[in-house]
Design a protein around this motif. Structure first.
Motif: not given
Length: 89
Positions: A77-87
């Motif tokens: 699923x593409x939602x599992x491959x989403x780039x996460x923003x560095x907090x």
């Protein structure tokens, strides 16, 4: 490289930024085919990191040959491959 072709249906959610890395020693073909009126297919070489834009409900199909030259497909699923923003930034 962010790549999209054709306009998707208006009822889909907003696009997300995704990433995929080919950790195998084989060339792979990645494809999204479950979004109506939208086409996405790319070749990903061994060790290549690929960033692309998609929809959270899209399914990334990953095609590769095994040792017997049989083509098999994995799905993510593409939602599992989403780039996460560095907090921390």
């Amino acid at each position: 490289m962010i790549s999209t072709l054709d306009k998707p249906a208006d009822q889909l959610s907003e696009k997300i930024l995704c990433w995929y890395i080919n950790i195998t020693s084989q060339v792979q073909v990645i494809r999204i085919s479950n979004i109506p009126n939208w086409y996405f297919e790319r070749t990903v070489f061994p060790g290549e990191r690929f960033i692309f834009e998609s929809f959270s409900q899209a399914e990334l199909e990953i095609y590769q040959k095994d040792q017997n030259n049989t083509i098999f497909c994995q799905q993510r699923l593409c939602c599992e491959l989403e780039v996460e923003e560095d907090k921390e930034s």
